[in-house]
Design an enzyme around this catalytic site. Sequence first.
Site, PDB file in Angstrom:
ATOM      1  CD  GLU A   1      -3.099  -1.157   2.049  1.00 48.42           C
ATOM      2  OE1 GLU A   1      -2.904  -0.647   3.245  1.00 48.42           O
ATOM      3  OE2 GLU A   1      -4.072  -1.946   1.719  1.00 48.42           O
TER       4      GLU A   1
ATOM      5  CD  GLU B   1      -3.793  -6.360   2.676  1.00 49.47           C
ATOM      6  OE1 GLU B   1      -4.690  -5.821   2.909  1.00 49.47           O
ATOM      7  OE2 GLU B   1      -2.648  -6.305   2.559  1.00 49.47           O
TER       8      GLU B   1
HETATM    9  C1  BGP Z   1      -4.572  -3.114   4.674  1.00 49.76           C
HETATM   10  C2  BGP Z   1      -3.336  -3.515   5.128  1.00 49.76           C
HETATM   11  C3  BGP Z   1      -3.274  -4.877   6.016  1.00 49.76           C
HETATM   12  C4  BGP Z   1      -4.511  -5.106   6.645  1.00 49.76           C
HETATM   13  C5  BGP Z   1      -5.945  -4.591   6.122  1.00 49.76           C
HETATM   14  C6  BGP Z   1      -7.012  -4.697   6.919  1.00 49.76           C
HETATM   15  O1  BGP Z   1      -4.823  -1.937   4.575  1.00 49.76           O
HETATM   16  O2  BGP Z   1      -2.487  -3.710   4.257  1.00 49.76           O
HETATM   17  O3  BGP Z   1      -2.176  -4.803   6.749  1.00 49.76           O
HETATM   18  O4  BGP Z   1      -4.725  -5.145   7.898  1.00 49.76           O
HETATM   19  O5  BGP Z   1      -5.825  -3.350   5.805  1.00 49.76           O
HETATM   20  O6  BGP Z   1      -7.129  -3.436   7.524  1.00 49.76           O
HETATM   21  P1  BGP Z   1      -7.621  -3.604   9.371  1.00 49.76           P
HETATM   22  O7  BGP Z   1      -6.315  -4.580   9.803  1.00 49.76           O
HETATM   23  O8  BGP Z   1      -7.218  -2.283   9.671  1.00 49.76           O
HETATM   24  O9  BGP Z   1      -8.858  -4.105   9.521  1.00 49.76           O
END
Ligand code: BGP
Length: 489
Positions: free
Chosen positions: A175, A387
């Site tokens: 990201e 993701e």
């Molecule tokens: C993305 C990240 C991840 C992950 C995901 C979910 O932005 O790359 O690391 O955590 O989001 O977000 P969260 O964990 O805040 O629910």
Amino acid sequence: MRFPENFLWGGAVAANQCEGAYLEDGKGLSVPDMLLGGDVNTPRTFLPQTDPAAFYPSHEAIDFYHRYKEDIALFAEMGFTCFRLSINWGRIFPNGDDAEPNEAGLAFYDKVFDECAKYGIEPLVTLCHYEIPWSIVKKYNGFYFRETIGLFVRYAETVFRRYKDKVKYWLTFNEINIPCMGEGGIGNLYGLGLMDESDINADHRIPLNELKSDMQKTFTALHHEFIASALAVKLGHEINPDFVIGNMIAHVTVYPLTPNPKDVLAAQWEDNFKNNLCGDVQVRGEYPDFAFKFFKDNGIDPSFILEGDADILREGTVDMYTFSYYQSGCITEDPEAELTAGNMVKNAKNPYLKASDWGWQIDPDGLRYTLIFLHDRYPKMPLMVVENGFGAFDRVEEDGSVHDPYRIAYFREHIRAMGEALEDGVPLIGYTSWGPIDLVSAGTGQYAKRYGFIYVDRHDDGTGDFSRSRKDSFYWYKKVIASRGEDLD
Ligand code: BGP
């Protein structure tokens, strides 16, 4: 619709959110190790000195460091052909600028990759998933100092050489566009390890949304990351021409809230600035024109772009475009518009969509829209969704089972949308769901925000024995993979 035979199916994690063992075998502190937990209404806090009395979720996380064999066996049981994970930079270079890499850290990932190979699982490795060594933040202010480029490239070279026969698929920065998300200090700390000096040396807890940020520094540091990424891509190809190296963008898809042309223009700008600026640099090898307009309008002096940098960017373009996709949001000029709840990206609420308990709007059609958009913008570029997932509260029944139809429903519709995009002609090569096993949330530091097909007995008060169990969605995803996306019932 059957997905292609060689389609990569799997799940994605990040070292800092699953490994734990935060100081074991010579690892140094990294940025997430300095963060305490929060929740949907409370931002995580940062505290520069480790407080032994405080609970730091990343310090033990879900103990993947000691349980990777069991976890990879469970992934194999679901039929994974791909497992996305990150190498924790601080395991390899504990201080970032050490003379020699830490052999114990390198040996750990050898074992993990060998375990994947046992089951024919292709690792997809992120070099930096927010895991910038804390010493680099203190000494070089993250990526703000140009020296950090060299530190990153040396780290990349070390792991490329070490795992050149074990890992084919790589991503440089997770990201990378997080600093463009408009969240100021949060995005800077996570993405760039960039902080104001007074924050670095504070002796009190600072809520992440109160970290200071400065546009000139942000775009200087981001440029250094682009250069570091491009140099790594070029070097990786020299080390092994078969490497497939991608970028990774947090794609928050945006729509105009109304057909008012002002909203349409605002949405286009938002999309360009937040999603496409970084994508363009990494895929096309040069800054888009709108970036310079942005620099000018905001008094940012682009003299951080040195002579020779343009060549580096051009020579280090990525082989695939990968992205995270969780939600979409609406953009409007109307200051009265209702915003989505939740703690990271706040956009106007879409009246047609429902949201998770954390305010993330659920929009499977938006995934198809995004895939078509990206294919148009970057023709021929292989795309991968690395993701996507649904953070939710789960309930464990007395017999230990977890019924999670909400998660199955979320995945069903998103996988269906990918199938439709494939029929549209989009060159989508793989899908790794976020958090196939419950882990620590990046945004809130919570365990309670669960993403997994696999339940982990670990809770926000520090209790739990870390045991793993299969949720209903585990069996469902297994069936989906076995049928190559055809059986989504
Ligand atoms: C993305 C990240 C991840 C992950 C995901 C979910 O932005 O790359 O690391 O955590 O989001 O977000 P969260 O964990 O805040 O629910």
